[in-house]
Enzyme design. Structure first.
Site, PDB file in Angstrom:
ATOM      1  N   ARG A 164       8.541  86.090  11.124  1.00 53.28           N
ATOM      2  CA  ARG A 164       9.887  85.949  11.697  1.00 53.28           C
ATOM      3  C   ARG A 164       9.734  85.021  12.610  1.00 53.28           C
ATOM      4  NH1 ARG A 164      10.188  91.683  11.852  1.00 53.28           N
ATOM      5  NH2 ARG A 164      11.160  92.393   9.763  1.00 53.28           N
ATOM      6  N   LYS A 178      16.342  70.519  12.805  1.00 52.43           N
ATOM      7  CA  LYS A 178      16.777  70.799  11.498  1.00 52.43           C
ATOM      8  C   LYS A 178      15.323  70.858  10.765  1.00 52.43           C
ATOM      9  CE  LYS A 178      21.418  69.237  10.320  1.00 52.43           C
ATOM     10  NZ  LYS A 178      22.156  68.282   9.332  1.00 52.43           N
ATOM     11  N   GLU A 205      17.737  55.128   9.224  1.00 53.92           N
ATOM     12  CA  GLU A 205      18.495  55.938  10.444  1.00 53.92           C
ATOM     13  C   GLU A 205      18.643  55.501  11.692  1.00 53.92           C
ATOM     14  OE1 GLU A 205      19.154  58.840   9.044  1.00 53.92           O
ATOM     15  OE2 GLU A 205      17.539  59.838   7.768  1.00 53.92           O
ATOM     16  N   LYS A 262      20.054  60.708  19.729  1.00 57.77           N
ATOM     17  CA  LYS A 262      20.048  61.992  18.779  1.00 57.77           C
ATOM     18  C   LYS A 262      20.008  63.414  19.759  1.00 57.77           C
ATOM     19  CE  LYS A 262      18.488  64.634  15.009  1.00 57.77           C
ATOM     20  NZ  LYS A 262      17.675  64.746  13.701  1.00 57.77           N
ATOM     21  N   GLU A 296      25.505  72.081  14.575  1.00 54.56           N
ATOM     22  CA  GLU A 296      26.191  71.428  13.697  1.00 54.56           C
ATOM     23  C   GLU A 296      27.751  72.005  13.281  1.00 54.56           C
ATOM     24  OE1 GLU A 296      24.640  70.325   9.711  1.00 54.56           O
ATOM     25  OE2 GLU A 296      25.360  68.195   9.948  1.00 54.56           O
ATOM     26  N   ARG A 311      27.694  67.222  15.789  1.00 53.06           N
ATOM     27  CA  ARG A 311      26.271  66.916  15.224  1.00 53.06           C
ATOM     28  C   ARG A 311      26.493  66.341  13.757  1.00 53.06           C
ATOM     29  NH1 ARG A 311      20.456  69.806  15.206  1.00 53.06           N
ATOM     30  NH2 ARG A 311      19.785  68.341  14.043  1.00 53.06           N
ATOM     31  N   ASN A 329      25.244  62.808  10.428  1.00 59.73           N
ATOM     32  CA  ASN A 329      24.890  62.767   8.908  1.00 59.73           C
ATOM     33  C   ASN A 329      25.777  61.600   8.203  1.00 59.73           C
ATOM     34  OD1 ASN A 329      25.293  64.798   6.160  1.00 59.73           O
ATOM     35  ND2 ASN A 329      23.558  65.325   7.552  1.00 59.73           N
ATOM     36  N   HIS A 387      25.112  60.265   4.808  1.00 61.63           N
ATOM     37  CA  HIS A 387      24.213  61.128   3.860  1.00 61.63           C
ATOM     38  C   HIS A 387      25.164  61.874   2.878  1.00 61.63           C
ATOM     39  CE1 HIS A 387      21.403  60.445   7.130  1.00 61.63           C
ATOM     40  NE2 HIS A 387      20.410  61.320   6.556  1.00 61.63           N
ATOM     41  N   HIS A 444      22.573  61.511   0.273  1.00 58.55           N
ATOM     42  CA  HIS A 444      21.814  62.635  -0.456  1.00 58.55           C
ATOM     43  C   HIS A 444      22.063  62.746  -1.940  1.00 58.55           C
ATOM     44  CE1 HIS A 444      20.874  65.048   3.463  1.00 58.55           C
ATOM     45  NE2 HIS A 444      19.732  64.253   2.898  1.00 58.55           N
ATOM     46  N   HIS A 457      14.022  58.455   1.217  1.00 62.33           N
ATOM     47  CA  HIS A 457      15.232  59.009   1.807  1.00 62.33           C
ATOM     48  C   HIS A 457      16.166  57.979   2.682  1.00 62.33           C
ATOM     49  CE1 HIS A 457      17.966  61.967   4.092  1.00 62.33           C
ATOM     50  NE2 HIS A 457      17.619  61.268   5.294  1.00 62.33           N
TER      51      HIS A 457
HETATM   52  N1  LIG Z   1      15.153  67.072   9.867  1.00 60.36           N
HETATM   53  C1  LIG Z   1      15.978  66.269  10.099  1.00 60.36           C
HETATM   54  O1  LIG Z   1      16.680  66.134  11.046  1.00 60.36           O
HETATM   55  C2  LIG Z   1      15.644  65.117   9.180  1.00 60.36           C
HETATM   56  C3  LIG Z   1      16.271  63.767   9.260  1.00 60.36           C
HETATM   57  C4  LIG Z   1      15.936  62.706   8.530  1.00 60.36           C
HETATM   58  C5  LIG Z   1      15.161  62.862   7.390  1.00 60.36           C
HETATM   59  N2  LIG Z   1      14.582  64.133   7.119  1.00 60.36           N
HETATM   60  C6  LIG Z   1      13.836  64.354   6.086  1.00 60.36           C
HETATM   61  O2  LIG Z   1      12.475  63.743   6.236  1.00 60.36           O
HETATM   62  C7  LIG Z   1      12.156  63.313   4.913  1.00 60.36           C
HETATM   63  C8  LIG Z   1      11.637  61.985   4.798  1.00 60.36           C
HETATM   64  O3  LIG Z   1      10.785  61.658   5.497  1.00 60.36           O
HETATM   65  P1  LIG Z   1       9.852  60.514   5.645  1.00 60.36           P
HETATM   66  O4  LIG Z   1      10.481  59.170   5.355  1.00 60.36           O
HETATM   67  O5  LIG Z   1       8.797  60.655   6.776  1.00 60.36           O
HETATM   68  O6  LIG Z   1       8.725  60.851   4.374  1.00 60.36           O
HETATM   69  P2  LIG Z   1       7.404  61.381   4.138  1.00 60.36           P
HETATM   70  O7  LIG Z   1       7.313  62.677   5.115  1.00 60.36           O
HETATM   71  O8  LIG Z   1       7.364  61.832   2.631  1.00 60.36           O
HETATM   72  O9  LIG Z   1       6.415  60.198   4.441  1.00 60.36           O
HETATM   73  C9  LIG Z   1       6.520  58.939   3.787  1.00 60.36           C
HETATM   74  C10 LIG Z   1       4.919  58.852   3.305  1.00 60.36           C
HETATM   75  O10 LIG Z   1       4.141  58.080   4.197  1.00 60.36           O
HETATM   76  C11 LIG Z   1       2.925  58.750   4.212  1.00 60.36           C
HETATM   77  N3  LIG Z   1       2.621  58.817   5.591  1.00 60.36           N
HETATM   78  C12 LIG Z   1       3.041  59.504   6.592  1.00 60.36           C
HETATM   79  N4  LIG Z   1       2.600  59.069   7.936  1.00 60.36           N
HETATM   80  C13 LIG Z   1       1.609  58.039   7.679  1.00 60.36           C
HETATM   81  C14 LIG Z   1       1.102  57.027   8.627  1.00 60.36           C
HETATM   82  N5  LIG Z   1       1.193  57.259   9.779  1.00 60.36           N
HETATM   83  N6  LIG Z   1       0.232  55.960   7.901  1.00 60.36           N
HETATM   84  C15 LIG Z   1       0.338  56.165   6.580  1.00 60.36           C
HETATM   85  N7  LIG Z   1       1.139  56.947   5.639  1.00 60.36           N
HETATM   86  C16 LIG Z   1       1.540  57.835   6.342  1.00 60.36           C
HETATM   87  C17 LIG Z   1       3.257  60.116   3.622  1.00 60.36           C
HETATM   88  O11 LIG Z   1       2.172  60.871   3.274  1.00 60.36           O
HETATM   89  C18 LIG Z   1       4.388  59.766   2.519  1.00 60.36           C
HETATM   90  O12 LIG Z   1       3.526  59.524   1.665  1.00 60.36           O
HETATM   91  C19 LIG Z   1      13.088  63.846   3.694  1.00 60.36           C
HETATM   92  O13 LIG Z   1      12.670  65.035   3.211  1.00 60.36           O
HETATM   93  C20 LIG Z   1      14.507  63.927   4.870  1.00 60.36           C
HETATM   94  O14 LIG Z   1      15.271  64.718   4.048  1.00 60.36           O
HETATM   95  C21 LIG Z   1      14.972  65.343   8.123  1.00 60.36           C
HETATM   96  O1  LIG Z   2      19.989  65.728  12.480  1.00 54.25           O
HETATM   97  C1  LIG Z   2      20.794  65.943  11.667  1.00 54.25           C
HETATM   98  O2  LIG Z   2      21.786  66.849  11.919  1.00 54.25           O
HETATM   99  C2  LIG Z   2      20.827  65.040  10.363  1.00 54.25           C
HETATM  100  O3  LIG Z   2      21.755  65.160   9.945  1.00 54.25           O
HETATM  101  C3  LIG Z   2      19.898  64.062  10.383  1.00 54.25           C
HETATM  102  C4  LIG Z   2      19.729  63.495   8.867  1.00 54.25           C
HETATM  103  O4  LIG Z   2      19.106  62.233   8.929  1.00 54.25           O
HETATM  104  C5  LIG Z   2      18.737  64.156   8.210  1.00 54.25           C
HETATM  105  O5  LIG Z   2      18.693  63.641   7.019  1.00 54.25           O
HETATM  106  C6  LIG Z   2      19.216  65.588   8.037  1.00 54.25           C
HETATM  107  O6  LIG Z   2      18.044  66.230   7.355  1.00 54.25           O
HETATM  108  C7  LIG Z   2      20.239  65.931   7.077  1.00 54.25           C
HETATM  109  O7  LIG Z   2      20.758  67.115   7.123  1.00 54.25           O
HETATM  110  P1  LIG Z   2      21.609  67.924   5.973  1.00 54.25           P
HETATM  111  O8  LIG Z   2      22.285  68.841   6.789  1.00 54.25           O
HETATM  112  O9  LIG Z   2      22.507  67.057   5.349  1.00 54.25           O
HETATM  113  O10 LIG Z   2      20.696  68.538   4.889  1.00 54.25           O
HETATM  114 ZN   LIG Z   3      18.686  61.336   6.906  1.00 52.44          ZN
END
Ligand SMILES: NC(=O)c1ccc[n+]([C@@H]2O[C@H](COP(=O)([O-])OP(=O)(O)OC[C@H]3O[C@@H](n4cnc5c(N)ncnc54)[C@H](O)[C@@H]3O)[C@@H](O)[C@H]2O)c1
Ligand SMILES: O=C(O)C(=O)C[C@@H](O)[C@H](O)[C@H](O)COP(=O)(O)O
Ligand SMILES: [Zn+2]
Length: 348
Positions: free
Chosen positions: A107, A129, A171, A208, A218, A222, A226, A229, A233, A249
């Site tokens: 949990r 998130k 982003e 942010k 959200e 918030r 998006n 997206h 997405h 992404h």
């Molecule tokens: N939670 C949120 O608010 C939020 C916001 C934006 C995106 N996202 C999510 O994030 C994900 C994309 O993240 P990303 O673009 O970082 O992709 P990722 O985590 O896949 O990393 C991209 C690539 O770079 C490599 N890598 C990472 N750090 C490195 C470094 N310092 N040097 C060399 N290689 C490295 C990884 O192994 C991978 O192959 C998606 O799933 C997206 O939905 C979430």
């Molecule tokens: O932080 C947020 O809120 C965002 O929407 C940031 C986005 O860049 C990110 O890709 C997020 O994971 C998208 O969320 P989702 O709710 O559309 O899945």
């Molecule tokens: Zn995003």
């Protein structure tokens, strides 16, 4: 521990201090194959000697419950208790998945984000998130759960592939479009390459954090974060189903920024001149994503699963001028498909 964000050379030493506190029973570090090799060496001296490494394969296709299963299995096998801390060392895949898995294990155990891509440093690690993809839909399973801290070391970016750097920059452009017209106008003239990402990371994180503080779960503003997206997405999810048509992404978001800006013009919120500025900037950084017009309907269909929707209504975040986002704007499935057709016709 608090949920602060530390950026710069002091970030990893601060994390080290936190991990050595008596309140921490055990430290687990989640990596992917690349961050194990490229990033762990910089972090390692901050870790207690008995830390346990858990590795998942790199890539969006591993942001799944199956990878959580591996992580939960290791935590269970190691008898991790509720005072354990999970350190997520990686890009957005590792920070999203690790945060989600930590929030569910017994949990909830504490987790910290150590983002190593530009995308994770400007966006994914901040705001709580977390989640995984499910049945082909992006982030279909997830929770809002703030990490115990975010530790951003821009030096990690030195080993990052330029394509991945660009992906994160999408982003950043999104942040400027929804809330910072001055930064958009300054940076569209400067170009995307820089020797030092620190000021851009600081500004994006601050922007942010400001929006998340107002609406952490959200229900309102918030949704501005998006922007790009709904279409982004949809495109990303569709192409993830297509063997050998890899998309990142941020690349999908960049396309989404153009499509949703075009929809903003159709809704009388943005001028054609503003759309032109956005397109010129986006295409100065990103190649056009190839798809055939026959695919537009199938891509658009994915928007029916967008988390901002209410019932069958697709609610988009749009632009009311560059630098001002507006959320909860109803758009039709036909408009989503038409925006993709518009994008498809554009010459990059
Ligand atoms: N939670 C949120 O608010 C939020 C916001 C934006 C995106 N996202 C999510 O994030 C994900 C994309 O993240 P990303 O673009 O970082 O992709 P990722 O985590 O896949 O990393 C991209 C690539 O770079 C490599 N890598 C990472 N750090 C490195 C470094 N310092 N040097 C060399 N290689 C490295 C990884 O192994 C991978 O192959 C998606 O799933 C997206 O939905 C979430
Ligand atoms: O932080 C947020 O809120 C965002 O929407 C940031 C986005 O860049 C990110 O890709 C997020 O994971 C998208 O969320 P989702 O709710 O559309 O899945
Ligand atoms: Zn995003």
């Amino acid at each position: 521990m608090d949920n602060s964000v530390i950026i710069g050379p002091e970030a990893l030493p601060a994390l080290g201090e936190l991990l050595h506190r008596p309140a921490v029973s055990r430290v687990f570090v989640l990596v992917d194959g690349n961050t194990a090799r490229q990033c762990l060496p910089l972090l390692e001296k901050q870790l207690p000697a008995d830390y346990k490494l858990i590795e998942i394969p790199a890539g969006e296709e591993y942001k799944t419950l199956a990878s959580c299963d591996v992580l939960w299995g290791e935590l269970t096998e190691q008898r991790a208790d509720r005072h354990a801390v999970l350190v997520n060392l990686g890009g957005g895949v590792v920070t999203d998945l690790g945060g989600f898995a930590a929030a569910l294990y017994k949990r909830g155990i504490r987790f910290v984000q150590v983002p190593t891509t530009l995308l994770a440093q400007v966006d994914a690690s901040v705001g709580g998130k977390t989640g995984v993809d499910f049945q082909g839909y992006k982030n279909q399973l997830g929770v809002f759960q703030e990490p115990a801290g975010v530790f951003i070391e821009p030096r990690f970016l030195q080993t990052l592939d330029p394509r991945q750097v660009k992906s994160g920059y999408a982003e950043v452009i999104k942040h400027w479009l929804i809330a910072d017209a001055d930064a958009f106008n300054t940076n569209r003239r400067l170009g995307w390459l820089t020797d030092d990402w620190t000021p851009i990371i600081r500004a994006s994180v601050a922007l942010k954090q400001r929006i998340v503080a107002e609406d952490p779960l959200e229900s309102g503003p918030r949704k501005l974060l998006n922007f790009g997206h709904t279409v982004g997405h949809a495109l990303e999810s569709y192409l993830l189903t297509q063997p050998s048509r890899e998309i990142l992404h941020g690349e999908a978001v960049a396309a989404g920024l153009v499509c949703e800006s075009w929809i903003s013009v159709q809704h009388g919120l943005l001028t054609a001149e503003e759309l032109d500025k956005i397109e010129t900037f986006v295409f100065s950084v990103f190649d056009k994503i190839p798809f055939v017009s026959l695919e537009t309907e199938a891509i658009a269909e994915f928007a029916l699963q967008d988390k901002k929707n209410t019932g069958t209504t697709i609610n988009c975040t749009l632009l009311q001028g560059i630098g001002t986002g507006v959320f909860d704007q109803p758009v039709t499935l036909a408009e989503i498909a038409e925006s993709l057709r518009y994008y498809h016709r554009l010459q990059a």
